[in-house]
Design an enzyme around this catalytic site. Structure first.
Site, PDB file in Angstrom:
ATOM      1  N   GLU A 297      -2.740  -8.732  -7.334  1.00 50.93           N
ATOM      2  CA  GLU A 297      -1.395  -8.002  -7.606  1.00 50.93           C
ATOM      3  C   GLU A 297      -0.754  -8.704  -8.446  1.00 50.93           C
ATOM      4  O   GLU A 297       0.040  -9.806  -7.965  1.00 50.93           O
ATOM      5  CB  GLU A 297      -0.721  -7.629  -6.035  1.00 50.93           C
ATOM      6  CG  GLU A 297      -1.418  -6.635  -5.471  1.00 50.93           C
ATOM      7  CD  GLU A 297      -0.807  -6.086  -4.096  1.00 50.93           C
ATOM      8  OE1 GLU A 297       0.210  -6.612  -3.726  1.00 50.93           O
ATOM      9  OE2 GLU A 297      -1.531  -5.247  -3.368  1.00 50.93           O
TER      10      GLU A 297
ATOM     11  N   ASP B  19      12.172  -6.663  -1.561  1.00 52.93           N
ATOM     12  CA  ASP B  19      11.476  -8.011  -1.770  1.00 52.93           C
ATOM     13  C   ASP B  19      12.668  -9.054  -0.884  1.00 52.93           C
ATOM     14  O   ASP B  19      13.921  -8.975  -1.075  1.00 52.93           O
ATOM     15  CB  ASP B  19      11.344  -8.514  -2.994  1.00 52.93           C
ATOM     16  CG  ASP B  19      10.387  -7.828  -3.674  1.00 52.93           C
ATOM     17  OD1 ASP B  19       9.057  -7.649  -2.887  1.00 52.93           O
ATOM     18  OD2 ASP B  19      10.260  -7.106  -4.699  1.00 52.93           O
TER      19      ASP B  19
END
Length: 269
Positions: A53, A64
């Site tokens: 990824e 995040d």
């Protein structure tokens, strides 16, 4: 719509035949040293990563935690945008034609680039799947169809808070794998509750017929192995990015490879 059959499906099928679980590392494109990204990807693939990824840097990555936020900030400061991310994949493909690459990021960079152009250029570069964190499935049917039309897998996040209805909707759209976020909150946060994961995955499987990967909170071989016992894949991001951010240019690939080897050994033990 018929399921996409590509590198991701082939990888999971091969692993299933070997009774092994997929290891999916996440790194931010261009971080910590832009010129080391392709080398890092190659080293991780050789060390046992099954899918990579690659994070597309974005200025407001609300899902995040601080570790991956910092990585995105460093990459943006170094001038890394969608064009450079696709260049990395293209360069990686010169030496590796089998390891799937998934682009993971946010809607804004895709929309700025142009959705049709993005899908065509991602396919041409050798991308296999796309995970857009802030595209809910109910707003994503056209994009998912465009990806599938080019043989790319639309990949979606599921969370502990996902309703049965959302799981069913994602089950109808997703291919490649789905990514179960094992913790409420942001990446890199909190403590992994493997018992809760073990309860959640069978619920997901009732609605989704693609492999189920689990991420958030996996930091070492022991947690990876515990999660692999109840899922098809283990996704590791924050811990890897944290290890890489303190490395100088020459140590990035070796550090990434060593970490992947350790997790791979734990998964295969």
């Amino acid at each position: 719509m018929s399921p996409v059959t590509g590198r991701i499906a082939a990888t999971f099928a091969a692993l299933k035949a070997q009774q092994r679980k997929a290891l999916i590392p996440f790194v931010t494109a261009g971080d910590p040293h832009p010129e080391a990204t392709v080398e890092l990807m190659q080293a991780m693939a050789e060390a046992g990563a099954d899918v990579i990824e690659l994070g597309v840097p974005f200025s407001d990555p609300m899902a995040d935690g601080p570790v991956i936020q910092r990585a995105g900030e460093r990459a943006l400061k170094a001038g890394i945008g969608m064009t450079q991310v696709l260049d990395y994949v293209r360069a990686f493909r010169l030496g590796n034609s089998s390891t799937p690459v998934v682009l993971m990021g946010y809607a804004n960079p895709v929309e700025r680039y142009g959705m049709e152009r993005f899908v065509a250029d991602a396919k041409a570069a050798g991308v296999d799947g796309v995970l857009i964190v802030d595209y809910p499935p109910e707003e994503c049917e056209a994009f998912a169809a465009a990806l599938k039309g080019q043989g790319l897998d639309p990949i979606f996040l599921l969370a502990p808070t996902s309703s049965e209805e959302r799981m069913a909707r994602i089950g109808a759209l997703a291919s490649g794998y789905v990514y179960y976020v094992s913790l409420k909150g942001v990446t890199g946060a909190g403590h992994l509750d493997t018992a809760a994961v073990a309860e959640a995955v069978p619920r997901i499987r009732r609605h989704v017929n693609t492999p189920v990967g689990v991420g958030f909170g996996i930091r070492d071989g022991a947690t990876a192995r515990a999660v692999a016992e109840v899922s098809d894949a283990v996704v590791i991001g924050s811990r890897l990015v944290q290890l890489l951010e303190v490395q100088n240019r020459d140590n990035v690939a070796a550090t990434g490879a060593q970490f992947i080897r350790e997790i791979r050994a734990a998964l295969d033990a």
